[in-house]
Design a protein around this motif. Structure first.
Motif, short mmCIF file in Angstrom:
data_model
loop_
_atom_site.label_atom_id
_atom_site.label_comp_id
_atom_site.label_asym_id
_atom_site.label_seq_id
_atom_site.Cartn_x
_atom_site.Cartn_y
_atom_site.Cartn_z
N GLU A 1 -4.46 32.16 -5.52
CA GLU A 1 -3.96 31.05 -6.33
C GLU A 1 -2.50 30.76 -6.04
O GLU A 1 -2.11 29.60 -5.86
N MET A 2 -1.68 31.81 -5.99
CA MET A 2 -0.26 31.60 -5.70
C MET A 2 -0.06 31.03 -4.30
O MET A 2 0.76 30.12 -4.10
N ILE A 3 -0.81 31.54 -3.34
CA ILE A 3 -0.69 31.04 -1.97
C ILE A 3 -1.09 29.57 -1.90
O ILE A 3 -0.41 28.76 -1.24
N ALA A 4 -2.18 29.21 -2.57
CA ALA A 4 -2.60 27.80 -2.58
C ALA A 4 -1.54 26.92 -3.23
O ALA A 4 -1.25 25.81 -2.75
N ALA A 5 -0.94 27.41 -4.32
CA ALA A 5 0.09 26.63 -5.00
C ALA A 5 1.33 26.47 -4.12
O ALA A 5 1.93 25.39 -4.06
N LEU A 6 1.71 27.54 -3.42
CA LEU A 6 2.86 27.45 -2.53
C LEU A 6 2.59 26.51 -1.36
O LEU A 6 3.46 25.74 -0.95
N ASN A 7 1.39 26.57 -0.81
CA ASN A 7 1.05 25.65 0.29
C ASN A 7 1.06 24.20 -0.18
O ASN A 7 1.52 23.31 0.54
N ALA A 8 0.59 23.96 -1.39
CA ALA A 8 0.64 22.60 -1.93
C ALA A 8 2.08 22.15 -2.12
O ALA A 8 2.44 20.99 -1.83
N ALA A 9 2.93 23.06 -2.59
CA ALA A 9 4.35 22.73 -2.75
C ALA A 9 5.00 22.45 -1.41
O ALA A 9 5.82 21.54 -1.27
N ILE B 1 16.20 17.66 -1.52
CA ILE B 1 15.99 19.11 -1.54
C ILE B 1 14.76 19.41 -2.41
O ILE B 1 14.68 18.94 -3.55
N ALA B 2 13.84 20.17 -1.85
CA ALA B 2 12.65 20.59 -2.61
C ALA B 2 12.92 21.96 -3.21
O ALA B 2 13.11 22.94 -2.48
N LEU B 3 12.94 22.03 -4.53
CA LEU B 3 13.09 23.31 -5.23
C LEU B 3 11.69 23.77 -5.63
O LEU B 3 11.05 23.17 -6.51
N ILE B 4 11.23 24.83 -4.98
CA ILE B 4 9.92 25.41 -5.27
C ILE B 4 10.15 26.69 -6.07
O ILE B 4 10.85 27.59 -5.61
N ARG B 5 9.57 26.74 -7.26
CA ARG B 5 9.70 27.93 -8.10
C ARG B 5 8.35 28.61 -8.26
O ARG B 5 7.36 27.97 -8.61
N MET B 6 8.33 29.92 -8.01
CA MET B 6 7.16 30.73 -8.33
C MET B 6 7.32 31.26 -9.75
O MET B 6 8.38 31.80 -10.09
#
Length: 235
Positions: A36-44, A20-25
């Motif tokens: 920046e947030m979009i790039a970080a989310l895409n990397a996640a 399970i991948a837990l991605i936290r903003m």
């Protein structure tokens, strides 16, 4: 292992445990959606799709996302604003049409683009409490981009579309369940844990079938959003 993504210390992190991948903003503020947030989310999401069987997308305590970064809107100019809208639409397409089950852990307030991200997740667990959830564009005088209308039309109760989108009504968590922004609630300190349990259950489903069915069922909405990129307000 936890990977931090983005220039700021905690723009987004991803942690893989038991497939399970837990991605936290967490930008330390409103979890504003900017480049920046979009790039970080895409990397996640890159990491999650390579290493996991399901995803939990969470905010920080008290805040899922306050929507697009209004400071960025004010400083980017028209071309930059449309590029940010394009990037936001692409993120929604990736969540809504991606191969893995996505469970939202809505840890607090979710406003504007924050609720459109909620709508792009397959199952949405919200925090019970004094939180605001809704699309406030009608209140702030903004036109809704097509991706916002289409994904909301697909997920919200038809009885609430006028109130939620045209009139900009902001719901409490219980009302958000009725409207269709959320599927169920949990105590604030249990939201993430409940989302992980749901993700673990969904990870047991045959992955190829889940991916195919997800894209097939949502094809019309995905196609309309995809065709709107670069022309967000052209009906």
């Amino acid at each position: 292992m936890i990977k931090a993504l983005g220039r700021t210390k905690m723009a987004a992190t991803v942690e893989i445990t038991n497939d399970i991948a837990l991605i936290r903003m967490d930008d330390g503020k409103a979890n504003a959606i900017n480049f920046e947030m979009i790039a970080a989310l895409n990397a996640a999401l890159d990491t999650a799709e390579a290493e996991a069987m399901a995803i939990v997308l969470a905010g920080r305590e008290g805040r899922f996302s306050g929507g697009f970064d209004l400071n960025a809107f004010a400083n980017l100019g028209a071309d930059g604003v449309y590029k940010l809208l394009d990037a936001g639409a692409e993120l929604l397409l990736r969540l809504y049409g991606g191969p893995l089950p996505v469970v939202a852990a809505c840890t607090g307030h979710a406003i504007a683009m924050g609720v459109f991200i909620l709508n792009a997740c397959d199952t949405r667990i919200g925090a019970a409490g004094d939180y605001k959830i809704g699309a406030n564009e009608a209140i702030t005088g903004m036109q809704l981009p097509i991706f916002a209308m289409e994904i909301s039309r697909d997920r919200l109760s038809s009885r609430h579309l006028t109130r939620a989108l045209m009139q900009g009504f902001i719901y409490n968590p219980e009302g958000a369940v009725e409207a269709g922004y959320l599927d169920t609630l949990a105590d604030p300190d249990r939201v993430e844990a409940k989302a992980l349990v749901v993700a673990e259950q969904l990870a047991q489903l045959p992955g190829k079938a889940y991916s195919w069915n997800k894209k097939a069922i949502r094809k019309a909405t995905l196609d309309r959003i995809r065709s709107s990129i670069g022309a967000h307000h052209k009906l």
